[in-house]
Motif scaffolding. Structure first.
Motif, mmCIF file in Angstrom:
data_model
loop_
_atom_site.group_PDB
_atom_site.id
_atom_site.type_symbol
_atom_site.label_atom_id
_atom_site.label_comp_id
_atom_site.label_asym_id
_atom_site.label_seq_id
_atom_site.Cartn_x
_atom_site.Cartn_y
_atom_site.Cartn_z
ATOM 1 N N GLU A 63 54.470 36.276 88.170
ATOM 2 C CA GLU A 63 54.721 37.386 87.674
ATOM 3 C C GLU A 63 54.153 37.726 89.473
ATOM 4 O O GLU A 63 53.151 37.903 90.042
ATOM 5 C CB GLU A 63 53.802 37.914 86.765
ATOM 6 N N SER A 101 50.375 45.634 74.949
ATOM 7 C CA SER A 101 51.875 45.173 75.324
ATOM 8 C C SER A 101 51.070 43.376 75.041
ATOM 9 O O SER A 101 52.851 43.063 74.545
ATOM 10 C CB SER A 101 52.453 46.030 75.926
ATOM 11 N N ARG A 102 51.580 43.228 75.329
ATOM 12 C CA ARG A 102 50.943 41.646 75.304
ATOM 13 C C ARG A 102 49.701 41.149 75.875
ATOM 14 O O ARG A 102 48.706 41.558 76.605
ATOM 15 C CB ARG A 102 52.641 40.856 76.406
ATOM 16 N N THR A 103 49.880 39.248 76.131
ATOM 17 C CA THR A 103 48.554 39.211 76.140
ATOM 18 C C THR A 103 48.910 37.387 76.827
ATOM 19 O O THR A 103 49.832 36.782 76.395
ATOM 20 C CB THR A 103 47.668 38.414 74.877
ATOM 21 N N VAL A 104 48.131 37.615 77.852
ATOM 22 C CA VAL A 104 48.087 36.342 78.879
ATOM 23 C C VAL A 104 46.808 35.557 78.697
ATOM 24 O O VAL A 104 46.052 35.943 79.669
ATOM 25 C CB VAL A 104 48.877 35.956 80.462
ATOM 26 N N TYR A 114 52.544 32.397 75.768
ATOM 27 C CA TYR A 114 52.952 33.020 77.329
ATOM 28 C C TYR A 114 53.083 34.213 76.439
ATOM 29 O O TYR A 114 54.442 34.426 75.589
ATOM 30 C CB TYR A 114 53.190 32.367 78.385
ATOM 31 N N GLU A 115 52.911 35.986 76.314
ATOM 32 C CA GLU A 115 53.746 36.796 76.556
ATOM 33 C C GLU A 115 54.312 37.288 77.294
ATOM 34 O O GLU A 115 54.227 38.292 78.539
ATOM 35 C CB GLU A 115 53.286 37.686 75.389
ATOM 36 N N PRO A 168 57.424 39.843 79.131
ATOM 37 C CA PRO A 168 56.803 42.362 79.075
ATOM 38 C C PRO A 168 58.111 42.149 78.595
ATOM 39 O O PRO A 168 59.121 41.424 78.400
ATOM 40 C CB PRO A 168 56.737 42.678 80.642
ATOM 41 N N ASP A 169 57.898 43.340 77.984
ATOM 42 C CA ASP A 169 59.138 44.353 77.032
ATOM 43 C C ASP A 169 59.923 44.215 78.205
ATOM 44 O O ASP A 169 60.680 44.554 79.256
ATOM 45 C CB ASP A 169 59.099 45.304 76.958
#
Length: 720
Positions: free
Chosen positions: A121, A148-151, A157-158, A160-161
């Motif tokens: 990222e 919105s997300r969790t890592v 693994y999520e 981002p939108d």
């Protein structure tokens, strides 16, 4: 303008294509530097050694680097690096993709025992997450817990939108994004279309659209021109039509210098792009064959420039940054430990659920095993469970998925999804989950040991800060006499840490050395510099040397510095004259031709003129000599490269007798078979082996810098 420290989405889109050429390369080793730089050492069968750098700190980048530019390996590999080595050693690089048009790269590595993904990222705080083939996070540099997300380790693994990808956007979607804006055109391209500021401005320029035009004033023609410009940009990226540029900005003084352009070393790197930008027409651009090589050079020169700006000898050590860094590492390690604890607990709960619903699970596994014994396909087994679920059979309703590729079945028990090996019984599957929980617990123990080491590093940093602050005068409290005594006895080669004291003299762009008597000798590198030396720097009292061989440099033995009053009364030492003569013959075509001696002549400065005799013509860099010449017949070639630590830390080069007088260590050269660049790398490695502080050599004596002081043509180390 401020130099770029983060790659853009356009950069990454271009980068992916060039990195893809390395598919099939094998990973040798992985390294972690600090808490934000990952290095993968790889072997490409066509190109040889490959070094991949992934940095997600203040600088955010991902690209290959020349092997001689990689940082020295850390002394103690942290847990993250060890995890990477365990998963990637011997793995094949299977490819890299950019996620949508976001600043996220996904590197895929394949090995017989599974797939590993490294997701980089390059936005916000930056992160590197390592997942398995199913995107389950094995470990990450930063834990992310947002709405919105969790890592976090153990979770899926999520990403981002997703946002609009302008390189694939349809005309209809483009119009919608533009119409949905309430600002001007350039800001709409930067935000709604996700191009960012620089490329939004570039698109406006290429399309001939006014940047500040209000979106309400943009008609169909404006939309059409912008969309066509975006399509051409996307096509260039897809087809790899790159013409990379590294951009430099000069100071106002340098830009207005009537003497002509100064060397690139006097300019600051500010940007690197996969193709020329009209927005950068006011900057100096250097062309490169590949975007990867341009990125390597850009960030290398950026690092050198930032190192030159700071003088560690005059500054208080940045204890706060080091302490904050260690505290961040502890926070990450605590997050990993929590993740391991949660994962182990979930695995044990799953094992217990199998026993709690023993009959149901046994019914599912027995059904699959019986069907396989009857040679029924996995598709048939899946269809049978689907039919059973429609009929309300409990065992069939609990089956979520049947995967024949690895012989597993996923079941849902009390809302918990559990993967089972279809060929094993309930007890064996439960034992497998308990064993996996134990393995995760062992990872937790390793993380606990690592966090203790980090806490020790944190306390050490705090102790050094307290000691510094307790000594009000700091290191300057030593008396002048103590300092003098220390300098005379100092063994620089054994010093664990050598302070960098750099000073770029006015003559550094020429060939130069200080004689053993401390007189300056400068020589031209090309016809332009020969011309400049004679016209600008030749003064009364100086001596000029030149070889009989064609292509030799103008060599000037300075009687005084240009800042001092010139004088023709100074008697130059014979030893300095001999060293200047050797310098003149060594840095001429004599060395390049593999010869070990040549003839040199010397004249006084007033015998040199840029005015030719009547009817004659002087080429650029040439000059006329009037009067008698003093010849030095069969002057032996001789050159050495050394490292100087006092009064400045730098590479120096020239005649061996002169260099030995000023350097703490030298390597003598003679004409040989190694190309200049290859010989420079050999010298660099030898210097690193001689110094205890290897990072010192890397900072001041790169192969490029060593090559700056070597004679043209092939060379070899004299003792080899």
């Amino acid at each position: 303008m401020d130099p770029k420290r983060e790659l853009t989405s356009v950069d990454l889109a271009a980068l992916v294509g060039e990195l893809g050429a390395y598919e099939g390369a094998k990973v040798d080793k992985a390294y972690l530097y600090g808490d934000d730089l990952v290095r993968l050492k790889m072997r490409d069968f066509d190109r040889g050694r490959m070094e991949l750098i992934l940095e997600v700190g203040e600088v955010k980048r991902a690209h290959t680097v020349a092997p001689e530019r990689v940082p020295d390996a850390p002394g103690r590999p942290p847990q993250f690096a060890m995890m990477l080595r365990n998963r990637l050693s011997g793995a094949d690089f299977a490819g890299v993709e950019q996620y949508e048009f976001d600043r996220i790269l996904e590197f895929v590595f394949e090995r017989d025992d599974g797939t590993t993904r490294i997701i980089v990222e390059l936005f916000g705080q930056g992160n590197v997450a390592v997942t398995d083939g199913e995107y389950e996070v094995i470990d990450c540099l930063e834990t992310v817990r947002l709405k919105s997300r969790t890592v976090v380790p153990g979770s899926r693994y999520e990403f981002p939108d997703t946002r609009t990808n302008p390189l694939t956007v349809s005309r209809e979607a483009f119009d919608h994004e533009m119409d949905d804006s309430d600002t001007d055109v350039v800001r709409t391209l930067a935000t709604q279309l996700n191009f960012g500021g620089l490329y939004a401005e570039e698109l406006c320029v290429r399309a001939g659209v006014e940047k500040g035009m209000d979106i309400d004033d943009a008609d169909e023609d404006v939309y059409e021109r912008l969309y066509e410009t975006i399509e051409r940009l996307a096509l260039d990226i897809r087809n790899g039509n790159f013409d990379p540029r590294l951009y430099l900005e000069r100071d106002d003084e340098e830009a207005d210098d009537g003497e002509g352009e100064s060397e690139d070393a006097d300019a600051n790197v500010v940007d690197v792009t996969p193709f020329p930008l009209e927005e950068h027409d006011d900057l100096d651009g250097e062309a490169y064959d590949s975007f990867l090589s341009a990125l390597d050079d850009y960030f290398f020169r950026l690092e050198l420039a930032e190192e030159e700006e700071s003088d560690p000898t005059d500054q208080r050590p940045d204890f706060e940054s080091e302490i904050a860094k260690q505290e961040r590492i502890i926070e990450q390690q605590q997050g990993a430990i929590e993740g391991f604890e949660q994962e182990a607990e979930e695995l044990r709960e799953q094992a217990e659920l199998l026993y709690a619903e023993y009959g149901l699970v046994d019914d599912i596994l027995s059904t699959i095993q019986g069907a396989r014994e009857q040679d029924r396909s996995w598709d048939e087994i899946r269809e049978r469970f689907e039919e059973g679920a429609e009929q309300g059979i409990d065992a069939a309703e609990a089956v979520v998925d049947v995967d024949g590729s690895d012989g597993t079945v996923t079941v849902d028990i009390d809302g918990e999804r559990i993967g089972l090996v279809a060929g094993r019984g309930v007890e064996q599957n439960a034992d497998r989950l308990y064993t996996e929980a134990k393995r995760v617990e062992e990872k937790k123990e390793g993380a606990l040991a690592a966090i203790e080491n980090t806490r020790e590093d944190l306390e050490e940093a705090k102790r050094r800060r307290d000691e510094w602050e307790a000594d009000e005068s700091g290191p300057a409290a030593e008396t002048e006499s103590d300092e003098d005594e220390e300098e005379t006895q100092r063994d620089w080669l054994s010093e664990p840490s050598i302070p960098i004291r750099e000073n770029e003299p006015w003559f550094d762009r020429f060939r130069w050395f200080q004689t053993s008597d401390d007189y300056l000798v400068i020589g031209g590198r090309n016809a332009d510099q020969n011309e400049e030396l004679v016209k600008k720097y030749l003064e009364p009292g100086d001596k000029v040397f030149h070889t009989q061989a064609h292509g030799g440099p103008v060599t000037v033995l300075k009687a005084t510095d240009p800042s001092e009053a010139s004088s023709s009364d100074i008697e130059l030492p014979e030893s300095s004259i001999e060293e200047a003569a050797q310098f003149a013959v060594s840095y001429a075509s004599v060395w390049k031709d593999g010869r070990y001696a040549g003839d040199v002549y010397a004249v006084d400065s007033d015998q040199v003129s840029k005015t030719p005799e009547s009817g004659e013509y002087l080429e650029k860099g040439g000059f006329a000599i009037r009067g008698d010449r003093t010849y030095y017949r069969d002057t032996p070639v001789g050159a050495a490269v050394g490292i100087q630590c006092e009064p400045y830390t730098r590479v120096i080069g020239g005649p061996p007798s002169a260099i030995e007088a000023h350097a703490v260590t030298t390597i003598e050269l003679e004409p040989g078979r190694y190309a200049q660049a290859d010989a420079a790398k050999r010298l660099y490695r030898q210097f690193r082996e001689r110094f205890e502080d290897e990072t010192f050599v890397r900072k001041i004596a790169s192969p490029d810098r060593i090559q700056h002081f070597m004679p043209p043509g092939g060379s070899r180390v004299a003792d080899d």
